[in-house]
Motif scaffolding. Sequence first.
Motif, short mmCIF file in Angstrom:
data_model
loop_
_atom_site.label_atom_id
_atom_site.label_comp_id
_atom_site.label_asym_id
_atom_site.label_seq_id
_atom_site.Cartn_x
_atom_site.Cartn_y
_atom_site.Cartn_z
N LEU A 29 22.77 -16.24 -12.82
CA LEU A 29 21.72 -18.07 -12.56
C LEU A 29 22.11 -18.17 -10.65
CD1 LEU A 29 21.23 -18.73 -16.28
CD2 LEU A 29 19.19 -18.06 -14.22
N MET A 30 23.73 -17.95 -10.44
CA MET A 30 23.66 -18.72 -9.48
C MET A 30 22.85 -18.67 -8.21
SD MET A 30 28.49 -17.48 -9.63
CE MET A 30 28.57 -17.81 -8.06
N PRO A 31 23.22 -19.95 -7.43
CA PRO A 31 22.10 -19.97 -6.36
C PRO A 31 22.29 -19.04 -5.44
CG PRO A 31 24.17 -21.26 -6.00
CD PRO A 31 24.22 -21.24 -7.36
N GLY A 32 22.97 -18.27 -5.04
CA GLY A 32 23.04 -17.40 -3.64
C GLY A 32 23.75 -15.11 -4.47
N ASP A 33 22.62 -14.43 -4.39
CA ASP A 33 23.52 -13.58 -4.54
C ASP A 33 24.92 -13.33 -3.58
OD1 ASP A 33 21.83 -12.06 -3.54
OD2 ASP A 33 20.48 -12.32 -4.87
N GLU A 36 22.18 -12.11 -0.68
CA GLU A 36 22.33 -13.29 0.57
C GLU A 36 22.89 -14.32 1.27
OE1 GLU A 36 20.24 -15.95 -2.75
OE2 GLU A 36 17.80 -15.27 -2.87
N GLN A 37 24.05 -13.83 0.14
CA GLN A 37 25.34 -14.58 1.12
C GLN A 37 26.26 -13.71 1.89
OE1 GLN A 37 27.22 -17.02 0.10
NE2 GLN A 37 26.50 -17.55 -2.08
#
Length: 326
Positions: A29-33, A36-37
């Motif tokens: 549920l973190m905003p960036g995986d 994406e990072q």
Amino acid sequence: MFKYITKRLLLSILIIFGVSLLMYALLRLMPGDYVEQKFTLNPNSEISPERITAMKELYGLNDSVIVGYFKWLAKALKGDFGMSFQFDAPVMEVIGENMWISFLLTLIALVIYYPLGILLGVRAAVKQYSIFDYTTTVITMLGISLPSFFFSAILIKTFAFDLGWFDTSLGLVSSGMLNATEWELFWDKAWHLVLPMITVVILSIGGLMRYTRTNMLEVLTADYIRTARAKGASEMTVVYKHAFKNTMIPLVTMLAGLLPGLFGGSMIIEQVFAIPGIGLKAYQALNAGDIPFVMGYNMFLAVLTVLGMLLTDIMYAVVDPRVKLK
């Protein structure tokens, strides 16, 4: 005893299962995986959306939380915690290679601050409201109140930049040590661990001193202590034979955190001093959204915590004969 340990181990399995499920859900549920990072948030990246989707599929980030968790769990039960996205190596291999620096740092600090904290706490309780008591109380407040990154920065500025006692280059090796012998390299690494060790000792000793002092003051007011003094027992005997033995019972509670503390490292201190330990690796993996490594690291700590709690319960029976494990 055997039945008690078996019961606790079965309960520990349920605890670890719950921790792993909660941890995996929070990570997903973190905003960036990781993809994406590494690609989407990189301004120089020109990767196509189709390639992004393919990369997420490759890393297993397109699955739902439940499906992804049970895929991870099926491999973890076989001892396979996957490949770290960030370090491109098996998770357990990265943990095994980097935890020993953190272990050494924490172990030496523990050997220093644990007996020292208990001794100072006992003396502060015996000499209540004295100059010694007030001095140790100030040290306690400093150890509890100062953030580790702030205290680390003060030590670096004072002893490295202002006094020049330590090399200003962070990490374990000073600049210009490429041609150094193994013995010179050993002492250089040991010297680089002094400031992190001082940080751990100062920030850890305060809470232990306060806990010991509080427990000791409570024991010193007990009836059997007054009886021992009335019978003519020396103050040394009263304090260290009668009172101290009973003070150790509440202190055993703190043993539960020693195992994960020894092997888990310190994210903030290792980040500030650039110590290549497991704490720094976990910090880098968390920032990168490296789910396999963060899951493996946290399960490693969870198992150590459960074992620490079990050992603590067993130690209760050792230090207090009144406790019976059934």
